[in-house]
Design an enzyme around this catalytic site. Structure first.
Site, mmCIF file in Angstrom:
data_model
loop_
_atom_site.group_PDB
_atom_site.id
_atom_site.type_symbol
_atom_site.label_atom_id
_atom_site.label_comp_id
_atom_site.label_asym_id
_atom_site.label_seq_id
_atom_site.Cartn_x
_atom_site.Cartn_y
_atom_site.Cartn_z
ATOM 1 N N PHE A 12 0.822 -1.218 0.000
ATOM 2 C CA PHE A 12 0.000 0.000 0.000
ATOM 3 C C PHE A 12 0.862 1.277 0.000
ATOM 4 O O PHE A 12 0.840 2.066 -0.955
ATOM 5 C CB PHE A 12 -0.923 -0.058 1.228
ATOM 6 C CG PHE A 12 -1.541 1.232 1.642
ATOM 7 C CD1 PHE A 12 -2.163 2.077 0.714
ATOM 8 C CD2 PHE A 12 -1.526 1.625 2.987
ATOM 9 C CE1 PHE A 12 -2.754 3.279 1.120
ATOM 10 C CE2 PHE A 12 -2.117 2.820 3.389
ATOM 11 C CZ PHE A 12 -2.716 3.650 2.458
ATOM 12 N N ASP A 33 10.593 -6.478 -3.758
ATOM 13 C CA ASP A 33 9.421 -6.929 -2.996
ATOM 14 C C ASP A 33 9.238 -8.439 -3.161
ATOM 15 O O ASP A 33 9.363 -8.975 -4.261
ATOM 16 C CB ASP A 33 8.167 -6.175 -3.486
ATOM 17 C CG ASP A 33 7.008 -6.282 -2.518
ATOM 18 O OD1 ASP A 33 6.570 -5.235 -2.006
ATOM 19 O OD2 ASP A 33 6.524 -7.413 -2.287
ATOM 20 N N ILE A 60 13.726 -9.601 1.617
ATOM 21 C CA ILE A 60 14.778 -8.825 2.303
ATOM 22 C C ILE A 60 15.611 -9.689 3.251
ATOM 23 O O ILE A 60 16.658 -9.258 3.720
ATOM 24 C CB ILE A 60 14.221 -7.597 3.079
ATOM 25 C CG1 ILE A 60 13.180 -7.997 4.121
ATOM 26 C CG2 ILE A 60 13.669 -6.541 2.133
ATOM 27 C CD1 ILE A 60 12.845 -6.871 5.115
ATOM 28 N N ALA A 82 9.342 -2.758 3.578
ATOM 29 C CA ALA A 82 8.925 -4.168 3.598
ATOM 30 C C ALA A 82 8.611 -4.617 5.014
ATOM 31 O O ALA A 82 9.415 -4.441 5.927
ATOM 32 C CB ALA A 82 10.026 -5.040 3.007
ATOM 33 N N ALA A 83 7.443 -5.183 5.176
ATOM 34 C CA ALA A 83 7.046 -5.648 6.513
ATOM 35 C C ALA A 83 5.785 -6.487 6.413
ATOM 36 O O ALA A 83 5.027 -6.386 5.453
ATOM 37 C CB ALA A 83 6.771 -4.454 7.432
ATOM 38 N N SER A 85 2.426 -6.223 8.083
ATOM 39 C CA SER A 85 1.939 -4.947 8.616
ATOM 40 C C SER A 85 0.604 -5.011 9.356
ATOM 41 O O SER A 85 0.154 -3.988 9.865
ATOM 42 C CB SER A 85 1.814 -3.944 7.460
ATOM 43 O OG SER A 85 0.741 -4.320 6.611
ATOM 44 N N THR A 125 6.521 2.958 12.772
ATOM 45 C CA THR A 125 5.111 3.217 13.090
ATOM 46 C C THR A 125 4.948 3.815 14.487
ATOM 47 O O THR A 125 5.765 3.553 15.381
ATOM 48 C CB THR A 125 4.320 1.897 12.999
ATOM 49 O OG1 THR A 125 3.041 2.078 13.588
ATOM 50 C CG2 THR A 125 4.999 0.763 13.752
ATOM 51 N N ASP A 126 3.865 4.557 14.669
ATOM 52 C CA ASP A 126 3.570 5.104 16.009
ATOM 53 C C ASP A 126 3.201 4.002 16.999
ATOM 54 O O ASP A 126 3.196 4.233 18.212
ATOM 55 C CB ASP A 126 2.449 6.158 15.933
ATOM 56 C CG ASP A 126 1.113 5.619 15.429
ATOM 57 O OD1 ASP A 126 1.038 4.439 15.013
ATOM 58 O OD2 ASP A 126 0.135 6.389 15.442
ATOM 59 N N GLU A 127 2.897 2.793 16.475
ATOM 60 C CA GLU A 127 2.479 1.717 17.386
ATOM 61 C C GLU A 127 3.592 1.290 18.332
ATOM 62 O O GLU A 127 3.328 0.626 19.333
ATOM 63 C CB GLU A 127 1.977 0.503 16.595
ATOM 64 C CG GLU A 127 0.732 0.830 15.818
ATOM 65 C CD GLU A 127 -0.127 -0.359 15.458
ATOM 66 O OE1 GLU A 127 0.057 -1.449 16.026
ATOM 67 O OE2 GLU A 127 -1.009 -0.184 14.602
ATOM 68 N N TYR A 153 3.018 -7.420 16.321
ATOM 69 C CA TYR A 153 3.408 -6.534 15.213
ATOM 70 C C TYR A 153 4.246 -5.368 15.722
ATOM 71 O O TYR A 153 5.348 -5.118 15.233
ATOM 72 C CB TYR A 153 2.166 -6.011 14.481
ATOM 73 C CG TYR A 153 2.452 -4.796 13.610
ATOM 74 C CD1 TYR A 153 3.206 -4.903 12.445
ATOM 75 C CD2 TYR A 153 2.002 -3.523 13.985
ATOM 76 C CE1 TYR A 153 3.485 -3.784 11.668
ATOM 77 C CE2 TYR A 153 2.270 -2.402 13.214
ATOM 78 C CZ TYR A 153 3.023 -2.540 12.051
ATOM 79 O OH TYR A 153 3.305 -1.433 11.286
ATOM 80 N N VAL A 209 -17.147 -4.086 13.881
ATOM 81 C CA VAL A 209 -16.463 -3.077 14.700
ATOM 82 C C VAL A 209 -16.001 -3.731 16.002
ATOM 83 O O VAL A 209 -16.805 -4.319 16.722
ATOM 84 C CB VAL A 209 -17.419 -1.896 15.001
ATOM 85 C CG1 VAL A 209 -16.792 -0.922 15.998
ATOM 86 C CG2 VAL A 209 -17.786 -1.182 13.706
ATOM 87 N N PRO A 277 -7.658 -8.732 20.876
ATOM 88 C CA PRO A 277 -6.915 -8.903 22.137
ATOM 89 C C PRO A 277 -5.785 -7.866 22.230
ATOM 90 O O PRO A 277 -5.083 -7.618 21.249
ATOM 91 C CB PRO A 277 -6.325 -10.319 22.020
ATOM 92 C CG PRO A 277 -7.110 -10.991 20.948
ATOM 93 C CD PRO A 277 -7.617 -9.926 20.025
#
Ligand code: NAD
Ligand code: DAU
Length: 341
Positions: A12, A33, A60, A82-83, A85, A125-127, A153, A209, A277
């Protein structure tokens, strides 16, 4: 900087990034890739004949292969997108996340060190910062926040960041890290919230949701992430981390309702299901460092960005129908069957 290896460029953000950089700069881009379920060369058909673009299929984690690609093509810069995600997939099984996100990054860093290349940028990432309290709206993630990961992740992405930092400190390598909030836009794989909800809404199906729908994400249009990466690549201070975010927090349920309203569909399509979870409650990025030091700011407002994204999915139905068949159906069943209350 002339020849850039973009890893994960068929996914993406990577595919949007390749189009963005080809349009705005004059580099030769090599897209490396593995083409996992998330990698799709159809994302790049409009630029596949561009003289400054070449696709190379590979993993990779394959050291000799990556090394050969870098030397054969005189590559001086690596941008690692590359991950694995998707958080839900990491909950179902984390091994691939450790292999690609941790060992893959370590492989790239070792080659980068051996070949003494010019620059390495890790797309993170902000995660990695964990979760913010819902009731303290004044709190946002800054680059000083401790790493506090909650999903396999995010743990794998944080491990990669720590490795990058260690190669900068120990081996004095020219490495940069970006940490972005949730992206949306065209070509996002419909396992992620926004494209999944658009596809389900269009098909008249239930929109699953998680929990109470009150988890908060900070949404940024994908091209704004791409422009921020370019700013960091060109002007970022070596060894530093740059947060990227849209200052655009939304409850999940409000995003879902907005999609339904835009598509003139009924809210009766919403189905509350069991929570993810370890679900992080709130993400919010403080991007004042990149704004003040590098002069970056987002160009897209959410109202227009989400509208054009929904339009893109309406106009590109064959794209998402194709990727939502095959392997995806098995994943969907595995992830959601146990969630329906
Ligand atoms: P994606 O899942 O859409 O794409 C990942 C790409 O990496 C795919 O093309 C896949 O084939 C490729 N890939 C996977 N394993 C590989 C391997 N071993 N070798 C080579 N290629 C491999 O992901 P995305 O959403 O485009 O995210 C790209 C990067 O940006 C990731 O590193 C992700 O952690 C990070 N990120 C994503 C977001 C977001 O909102 N999507 C936000 C911040 C950061
Ligand atoms: O913050 C950046 C991260 O954003 C990236 O690093 C990840 O690669 C990317 O996948 C994304 O992670 P999230 O877990 O935040 O994104 P996702 O689209 O999976 O979920 C967004 C929110 O929507 C989250 O609170 C979970 C919820 N959700 C998601 C799905 C797929 C639902 O309620 N129902 C769903 O079916």
């Amino acid at each position: 900087m002339q020849n850039i290896l973009v890893t994960g460029g068929a996914g993406f953000i990577g595919s949007n990034f390749i189009k963005y950089i080809l349009k705005n700069y004059n580099y030769k881009i090599f897209n490396y890739d593995k083409l996992t379920y998330a990698g799709n060369l159809e994302n790049l058909t409009d630029i596949e004949d561009n003289a400054n673009y070449k696709f190379i299929k590979g993993d990779i984690c394959e050291l000799e292969n990556v090394k050969k690609v870098l030397t054969d093509n005189n590559i001086d810069t690596i941008i690692n997108f590359a991950a694995e995600s998707h958080v839900d997939r990491s909950i179902l099984g984390s091994r691939e996340f450790i292999v690609t996100n941790v060992l893959g990054t370590q492989t790239l860093l070792d080659i980068f060190k051996d070949l003494k290349l010019e620059k390495y940028l890790q797309v993170s990432t902000d995660e990695v910062y964990g979760s913010l309290p819902e009731d303290r709206k004044e709190l946002k993630f800054t680059e000083q926040n401790p790493i506090k990961t909650n999903s396999p992740y995010s743990a794998s992405k944080a491990s990669a960041d720590l490795l990058c930092n260690s190669y900068f400190h120990t081996h004095k390598l020219p490495i940069l890290i970006t940490r972005c909030s949730n992206n949306y836009g065209p070509y996002q794989f419909p396992e992620k919230l926004i494209p999944l909800m658009i596809a389900k809404a269009l098909d008249g199906e239930k929109l699953p949701v998680y929990g109470d729908g009150k988890n908060v994400r900070d949404w940024l249009y994908v091209d704004d992430h791409c422009s921020a990466i370019c700013e960091v690549l060109h002007k970022g201070k070596i060894g530093e981390v740059y947060n990227i975010g849209g200052n655009n927090e939304w409850y999940n349920i409000d995003i879902v309702k907005l999609i339904l309203k835009t598509l003139k569909k009924s809210e009766e399509q919403i189905l509350y299901v069991k929570d993810r979870p370890g679900h992080d409650r709130r993400y919010a990025i403080d991007s004042s460092k990149i704004q003040n030091e590098l002069g970056w700011k987002p160009a897209y407002d959410f109202e227009h960005g989400i509208e054009s994204t929904i339009k893109w999915y309406i106009e590109n139905e064959s794209w998402w129908r194709k990727v939502m068949s095959g392997e995806y159906l098995k994943y969907y069943e595995k992830n959601y069957a146990s969630k329906v209350k």
